[in-house]
Scaffold this motif. Structure first.
Motif, PDB file in Angstrom:
ATOM      1  N   ARG A  13     107.706  -2.837  42.072  1.00  0.00           N
ATOM      2  CA  ARG A  13     109.130  -2.502  42.007  1.00  0.00           C
ATOM      3  C   ARG A  13     109.316  -1.109  41.420  1.00  0.00           C
ATOM      4  O   ARG A  13     108.475  -0.624  40.665  1.00  0.00           O
ATOM      5  CB  ARG A  13     109.873  -3.534  41.176  1.00  0.00           C
ATOM      6  CG  ARG A  13     109.958  -4.878  41.858  1.00  0.00           C
ATOM      7  CD  ARG A  13     110.679  -5.898  40.987  1.00  0.00           C
ATOM      8  NE  ARG A  13     110.855  -7.154  41.672  1.00  0.00           N
ATOM      9  CZ  ARG A  13     109.945  -8.108  41.751  1.00  0.00           C
ATOM     10  NH1 ARG A  13     108.767  -7.923  41.207  1.00  0.00           N
ATOM     11  NH2 ARG A  13     110.191  -9.231  42.380  1.00  0.00           N
ATOM     12  N   VAL A  14     110.445  -0.493  41.790  1.00  0.00           N
ATOM     13  CA  VAL A  14     110.808   0.816  41.252  1.00  0.00           C
ATOM     14  C   VAL A  14     112.220   0.743  40.676  1.00  0.00           C
ATOM     15  O   VAL A  14     113.074   0.024  41.190  1.00  0.00           O
ATOM     16  CB  VAL A  14     110.722   1.930  42.330  1.00  0.00           C
ATOM     17  CG1 VAL A  14     109.299   2.164  42.760  1.00  0.00           C
ATOM     18  CG2 VAL A  14     111.583   1.619  43.533  1.00  0.00           C
ATOM     19  N   LEU A  15     112.458   1.470  39.596  1.00  0.00           N
ATOM     20  CA  LEU A  15     113.764   1.556  38.965  1.00  0.00           C
ATOM     21  C   LEU A  15     114.400   2.857  39.410  1.00  0.00           C
ATOM     22  O   LEU A  15     113.812   3.929  39.250  1.00  0.00           O
ATOM     23  CB  LEU A  15     113.630   1.513  37.437  1.00  0.00           C
ATOM     24  CG  LEU A  15     114.918   1.479  36.646  1.00  0.00           C
ATOM     25  CD1 LEU A  15     115.668   0.164  36.882  1.00  0.00           C
ATOM     26  CD2 LEU A  15     114.631   1.653  35.159  1.00  0.00           C
ATOM     27  N   VAL A  16     115.600   2.761  40.011  1.00  0.00           N
ATOM     28  CA  VAL A  16     116.245   3.911  40.628  1.00  0.00           C
ATOM     29  C   VAL A  16     117.605   4.160  39.991  1.00  0.00           C
ATOM     30  O   VAL A  16     118.366   3.230  39.755  1.00  0.00           O
ATOM     31  CB  VAL A  16     116.430   3.671  42.149  1.00  0.00           C
ATOM     32  CG1 VAL A  16     117.150   4.830  42.796  1.00  0.00           C
ATOM     33  CG2 VAL A  16     115.100   3.436  42.820  1.00  0.00           C
ATOM     34  N   GLU A  17     117.882   5.430  39.718  1.00  0.00           N
ATOM     35  CA  GLU A  17     119.216   5.840  39.295  1.00  0.00           C
ATOM     36  C   GLU A  17     119.886   6.436  40.530  1.00  0.00           C
ATOM     37  O   GLU A  17     119.413   7.439  41.073  1.00  0.00           O
ATOM     38  CB  GLU A  17     119.137   6.883  38.183  1.00  0.00           C
ATOM     39  CG  GLU A  17     120.470   7.348  37.693  1.00  0.00           C
ATOM     40  CD  GLU A  17     120.373   8.354  36.561  1.00  0.00           C
ATOM     41  OE1 GLU A  17     121.434   8.745  36.061  1.00  0.00           O
ATOM     42  OE2 GLU A  17     119.255   8.756  36.192  1.00  0.00           O
ATOM     43  N   LYS A  18     120.943   5.789  41.000  1.00  0.00           N
ATOM     44  CA  LYS A  18     121.603   6.259  42.221  1.00  0.00           C
ATOM     45  C   LYS A  18     122.299   7.587  41.975  1.00  0.00           C
ATOM     46  O   LYS A  18     122.866   7.816  40.909  1.00  0.00           O
ATOM     47  CB  LYS A  18     122.611   5.228  42.718  1.00  0.00           C
ATOM     48  CG  LYS A  18     121.957   4.040  43.387  1.00  0.00           C
ATOM     49  CD  LYS A  18     122.950   3.251  44.186  1.00  0.00           C
ATOM     50  CE  LYS A  18     122.240   2.192  44.994  1.00  0.00           C
ATOM     51  NZ  LYS A  18     123.157   1.428  45.821  1.00  0.00           N
ATOM     52  N   ILE A  19     122.250   8.450  42.966  1.00  0.00           N
ATOM     53  CA  ILE A  19     122.905   9.757  42.904  1.00  0.00           C
ATOM     54  C   ILE A  19     124.281   9.609  43.528  1.00  0.00           C
ATOM     55  O   ILE A  19     124.406   9.189  44.678  1.00  0.00           O
ATOM     56  CB  ILE A  19     122.080  10.822  43.641  1.00  0.00           C
ATOM     57  CG1 ILE A  19     120.720  10.985  42.957  1.00  0.00           C
ATOM     58  CG2 ILE A  19     122.835  12.140  43.687  1.00  0.00           C
ATOM     59  CD1 ILE A  19     119.756  11.864  43.710  1.00  0.00           C
ATOM     60  N   VAL A  20     125.308   9.939  42.759  1.00  0.00           N
ATOM     61  CA  VAL A  20     126.680   9.849  43.251  1.00  0.00           C
ATOM     62  C   VAL A  20     127.099  11.242  43.700  1.00  0.00           C
ATOM     63  O   VAL A  20     127.204  12.155  42.874  1.00  0.00           O
ATOM     64  CB  VAL A  20     127.627   9.329  42.151  1.00  0.00           C
ATOM     65  CG1 VAL A  20     129.046   9.250  42.670  1.00  0.00           C
ATOM     66  CG2 VAL A  20     127.160   7.994  41.632  1.00  0.00           C
ATOM     67  N   PRO A  21     127.329  11.440  45.006  1.00  0.00           N
ATOM     68  CA  PRO A  21     127.734  12.762  45.485  1.00  0.00           C
ATOM     69  C   PRO A  21     129.149  13.094  45.027  1.00  0.00           C
ATOM     70  O   PRO A  21     129.961  12.195  44.786  1.00  0.00           O
ATOM     71  CB  PRO A  21     127.663  12.635  47.010  1.00  0.00           C
ATOM     72  CG  PRO A  21     127.697  11.188  47.279  1.00  0.00           C
ATOM     73  CD  PRO A  21     127.190  10.476  46.072  1.00  0.00           C
ATOM     74  N   PRO A  22     129.468  14.371  44.891  1.00  0.00           N
ATOM     75  CA  PRO A  22     130.802  14.755  44.440  1.00  0.00           C
ATOM     76  C   PRO A  22     131.874  14.376  45.455  1.00  0.00           C
ATOM     77  O   PRO A  22     131.632  14.375  46.659  1.00  0.00           O
ATOM     78  CB  PRO A  22     130.715  16.275  44.281  1.00  0.00           C
ATOM     79  CG  PRO A  22     129.563  16.688  45.138  1.00  0.00           C
ATOM     80  CD  PRO A  22     128.617  15.519  45.164  1.00  0.00           C
ATOM     81  N   ALA A  23     133.062  14.046  44.951  1.00  0.00           N
ATOM     82  CA  ALA A  23     134.176  13.666  45.824  1.00  0.00           C
ATOM     83  C   ALA A  23     134.970  14.872  46.282  1.00  0.00           C
ATOM     84  O   ALA A  23     135.770  14.768  47.199  1.00  0.00           O
ATOM     85  CB  ALA A  23     135.090  12.687  45.105  1.00  0.00           C
ATOM     86  N   LYS A  24     134.751  16.024  45.623  1.00  0.00           N
ATOM     87  CA  LYS A  24     135.435  17.235  46.058  1.00  0.00           C
ATOM     88  C   LYS A  24     134.546  18.443  45.836  1.00  0.00           C
ATOM     89  O   LYS A  24     133.590  18.400  45.060  1.00  0.00           O
ATOM     90  CB  LYS A  24     136.768  17.404  45.363  1.00  0.00           C
ATOM     91  CG  LYS A  24     136.728  17.535  43.867  1.00  0.00           C
ATOM     92  CD  LYS A  24     138.137  17.671  43.321  1.00  0.00           C
ATOM     93  CE  LYS A  24     138.142  17.675  41.812  1.00  0.00           C
ATOM     94  NZ  LYS A  24     139.488  17.847  41.285  1.00  0.00           N
TER      95      LYS A  24
END
Length: 99
Positions: A13-24
């Motif tokens: 298993r891998v632990l991932v921090e999701k990347i949140v793209p900018p909204a603007k």
């Protein structure tokens, strides 16, 4: 301030921090939701790997710091401190993103 716990994933298993793209954009233009919906993340921790029938260790193909493409659904949500992470099996990760 409490010490942040370190989670070491088990098996493959891998632990991932999701990347949140900018909204603007930098100039303030709002981006449509479709353009900001890339399911990607950064691997924070990697398990030791799985074992085959003979007991030999098969290491995980990813390493800490890799940017990966994730499926739209799946993974187990984990909250450590004030951050949210997701646990995925190695097989669930779709690929590695290179710049």
């Amino acid at each position: 301030m409490a010490a942040l716990k370190r989670l070491v994933p088990s098996l493959n298993r891998v632990l991932v921090e999701k990347i949140v793209p900018p909204a603007k954009t930098n100039t303030g233009i709002l981006l449509p939701e479709k353009t900001t919906k890339l399911n990607s993340g950064k691997i924070v921790a990697v398990g030791p790997g799985a074992r085959d029938r003979n007991g030999n260790l098969i290491p995980v193909a990813f390493k800490e710091g890799d940017h990966v493409l994730l499926p739209e659904y799946g993974g187990t949500e984990v909250k450590l401190g004030d951050k949210e992470y997701h646990l995925f099996r190695e097989d669930d990760v779709l690929g590695t993103l290179h710049e």
